[in-house]
Design a protein around this motif. Structure first.
Motif, short mmCIF file in Angstrom:
data_model
loop_
_atom_site.label_atom_id
_atom_site.label_comp_id
_atom_site.label_asym_id
_atom_site.label_seq_id
_atom_site.Cartn_x
_atom_site.Cartn_y
_atom_site.Cartn_z
N SER A 91 0.80 -1.22 0.00
CA SER A 91 0.00 0.00 0.00
C SER A 91 0.84 1.28 0.00
O SER A 91 0.29 2.36 0.11
CB SER A 91 -0.95 0.01 1.20
N THR A 92 2.14 1.16 -0.14
CA THR A 92 3.00 2.34 -0.17
C THR A 92 3.28 2.74 -1.61
O THR A 92 3.05 1.97 -2.54
CB THR A 92 4.33 2.08 0.56
N GLY A 93 3.79 3.94 -1.78
CA GLY A 93 4.04 4.42 -3.13
C GLY A 93 5.49 4.66 -3.47
O GLY A 93 5.81 5.01 -4.61
N HIS A 94 6.38 4.47 -2.51
CA HIS A 94 7.80 4.72 -2.79
C HIS A 94 8.67 4.03 -1.75
O HIS A 94 8.19 3.55 -0.72
CB HIS A 94 8.09 6.22 -2.86
N ASP A 95 9.96 4.01 -2.03
CA ASP A 95 10.91 3.24 -1.23
C ASP A 95 10.97 3.70 0.23
O ASP A 95 11.00 2.87 1.13
CB ASP A 95 12.29 3.32 -1.89
N ALA A 96 11.00 5.00 0.46
CA ALA A 96 11.06 5.48 1.85
C ALA A 96 9.82 5.04 2.63
O ALA A 96 9.92 4.67 3.80
CB ALA A 96 11.21 7.00 1.88
N ALA A 97 8.67 5.05 1.98
CA ALA A 97 7.44 4.60 2.64
C ALA A 97 7.51 3.10 2.93
O ALA A 97 6.96 2.65 3.94
CB ALA A 97 6.23 4.93 1.78
N ASN A 98 8.15 2.34 2.06
CA ASN A 98 8.32 0.90 2.32
C ASN A 98 9.12 0.68 3.59
O ASN A 98 8.78 -0.17 4.42
CB ASN A 98 9.05 0.22 1.15
N ARG A 99 10.20 1.43 3.76
CA ARG A 99 11.02 1.28 4.96
C ARG A 99 10.23 1.68 6.21
O ARG A 99 10.36 1.05 7.26
CB ARG A 99 12.32 2.06 4.83
N GLU A 100 9.41 2.74 6.10
CA GLU A 100 8.57 3.15 7.24
C GLU A 100 7.56 2.06 7.58
O GLU A 100 7.34 1.75 8.75
CB GLU A 100 7.84 4.46 6.91
N ALA A 101 6.94 1.48 6.55
CA ALA A 101 5.97 0.40 6.76
C ALA A 101 6.64 -0.80 7.42
O ALA A 101 6.06 -1.43 8.31
CB ALA A 101 5.32 0.00 5.44
#
Length: 135
Positions: A91-101
């Motif tokens: 459900s994320t849109g970019h790499d930084a959001a993946n790491r946060e998730a």
């Protein structure tokens, strides 16, 4: 022939497009974590150069969530290189959001949908013991 092994594990209850997406991302993670495992660039008969790939086979396994979590625990205990993919990353849109998730996950109970393992053959074999090859 190879001292090391690569295993990609994908969750069995995902739609095919998500399985393929997860496996692709996991493979890039292995290449980034183990650049020494990359082979030489390819070149065709006309001399055109192409990109490099891992120089060893990658086996793709399937597992349910408990199977992925067990493989993760085994991989941690054996100090393998681990590349994780958790459900929230869909459900994320970019790499930084993946790491946060990923960071927001309960480390003892990751909602894994995929896992890549790289390391000594015997250690990888023990981490994936009991899992079926993806068919």
């Amino acid at each position: 022939m190879f001292d090391t092994k690569v295993a990609l594990i994908v969750r069995d209850d995902l739609p095919v497009w998500q399985k393929l997406n997860v496996v692709a991302f996991l493979a890039t993670g292995v290449a980034a974590a183990a650049p020494e495992a990359l082979g030489e660039p390819y070149e065709d008969a006309a001399g055109i150069r192409y990109g490099r790939m891992l120089g060893q086979p990658m086996l793709v396994f399937t597992a349910d969530l408990p199977g992925l979590q067990a493989a993760h625990r085994q991989a941690l205990a054996r100090e393998l290189r681990i590349v994780p993919y958790v459900h929230a990353m869909f459900s994320t849109g970019h790499d930084a959001a993946n790491r946060e998730a990923f960071r927001a996950q309960d480390a003892a109970n990751l909602d894994l949908v995929g896992l890549a393992l790289h390391g000594a053959k015997k250690a990888v074999d023990k981490a994936v013991k009991g899992l079926a090859l993806h068919g």
